[in-house]
Write an enzyme that holds these catalytic residues in place. Structure first.
Site, short mmCIF file in Angstrom:
data_model
loop_
_atom_site.label_atom_id
_atom_site.label_comp_id
_atom_site.label_asym_id
_atom_site.label_seq_id
_atom_site.Cartn_x
_atom_site.Cartn_y
_atom_site.Cartn_z
N PRO A 193 0.81 -1.22 0.00
CA PRO A 193 0.00 0.00 0.00
C PRO A 193 0.84 1.27 0.00
O PRO A 193 1.78 1.40 0.79
CB PRO A 193 -0.81 -0.11 1.30
N CYS A 194 0.50 2.17 -0.90
CA CYS A 194 1.12 3.50 -0.88
C CYS A 194 0.42 4.39 0.15
O CYS A 194 1.05 5.27 0.74
CB CYS A 194 1.04 4.14 -2.25
N ASN A 195 -0.88 4.18 0.33
CA ASN A 195 -1.63 4.92 1.34
C ASN A 195 -1.42 4.27 2.70
O ASN A 195 -1.56 3.06 2.85
CB ASN A 195 -3.12 4.92 0.98
#
Length: 334
Positions: free
Chosen positions: A158-160
């Site tokens: 995940p980038c978030n």
């Protein structure tokens, strides 16, 4: 010493243009596992009218059907790859070829940590609107940290990282934290994903939507994409649809759209059944428009060009029409 870089504006389109132009003029290049990048550290976007969540000036135009299908996929807490891959067949190139996506945001928000975090956020703010403890977690250190040799555990990390949500002056404020953010492929979709959740939660709470702030610790442009970015000079159309609805109706509509998405994927579906599937009969125009855009792209992928255009002609959201026209023209020119 590096300070924070801010991009502020009324709409997502305004702040995206400013950031993209800044990166295009960035001379310092950094290496990464996917190639050299132009990078800005500690970048923050601030959007005052988060309903205007669409980046319309990016050329090539983003596919609004994929962006909406992904939002529906997230809201349903899904992680099944084949569903979302139908609307973006090149996604496995970036996120892997498994049956389920490791870092699927919806699954992380609604299931992964053993609770439905969006519902908990709703209950917290409904009963104690002044709370500063609402943090919706996505990153999980146990399964997302690189291994001891520094190698990624999975292609779909995940980038978030998390969302921080507060009610101020009767409006729902949303702050989104990202460890890494691609201005070309990531940012336009991140805006849709999380301002979408912001609108949904505000509707559940029956309050107005406030500002949206997105902090990207590494905002970057891959060098291979630098020549792909151009900017449209056309005025950005307005998003006339609101996703704010009470919790019962909201969940019902998003579930219905998701179930209908699965039906549209059937390679043997007849055109008459396909068209009937697009009729939600929900009497909420914003959701009907979402179904129409998703359906138009499904028809296009089946080679039903005329039906695809007919379906989109029934959509009355100007920004969806603007994005679709750009996307459709691009695909037809290939």
């Amino acid at each position: 010493m590096r300070g924070m870089i801010s991009f502020c504006g009324q709409t997502a389109n305004e702040v995206w243009i400013e950031a993209a132009r800044r990166l295009l003029h960035q001379e310092e290049h950094k290496s990464s596992r996917l190639g050299p990048t132009r990078e800005l550290l500690h970048a923050a976007f601030s959007i005052t009218d988060s309903q205007q969540k669409w980046v319309t000036s990016r050329i090539p135009t983003i596919n609004p059907a994929f962006a909406l299908a992904e939002l529906v996929w997230i809201v349903n807490g899904a992680r099944e790859a084949k569903i979302i891959n139908y609307w973006n067949p090149i996604l496995p190139k970036y996120a892997g070829n498994g049956d389920n996506y490791h870092g699927a945001y919806g699954y992380r928000i609604f299931h992964h940590f053993g609770l439905d975090q969006l519902t908990r956020a709703y209950l917290t703010l409904k009963n104690k609107s002044e709370s500063r403890q609402v943090v919706i977690q996505i990153w999980d250190s146990k399964i997302d940290f690189p291994d001891d040799a520094g190698q990624p555990i999975d292609m779909d990390i995940p980038c978030n990282i998390c969302s921080m949500v507060k009610v101020k002056n009767g409006k729902l404020e949303w702050s989104q934290i990202l460890r890494s953010n691609d201005i070309f492929l990531g940012v336009p979709h991140n805006f849709v994903q999380f301002t979408g959740l912001q609108e949904i939660l505000a509707g559940w709470l029956d309050i107005e939507v406030g500002s949206y702030v997105q902090y990207s610790d590494s905002l970057h442009l891959y060098e291979k994409d630098a020549d792909k970015i151009n900017f449209s000079s056309a005025d950005s159309e307005k998003n006339t649809d609101s996703l704010a609805l009470n919790k019962v109706q909201s969940e019902k509509n998003f579930k219905l759209i998701y179930e209908n998405m699965k039906k549209l994927m059937d390679p043997g579906i007849k055109k008459a059944d396909f068209m009937r599937t697009l009729d939600l009969k929900c009497k909420h125009r914003a959701f009907e428009n979402i179904m129409l855009v998703i359906g138009a792209d499904a028809a296009r992928r089946k080679g039903w060009g005329k039906e695809s255009e007919d379906i989109m002609s029934m959509c009355d959201n100007p920004v969806y029409q603007q994005l679709w026209n750009g996307w459709f023209a691009r695909k037809m020119a290939m």
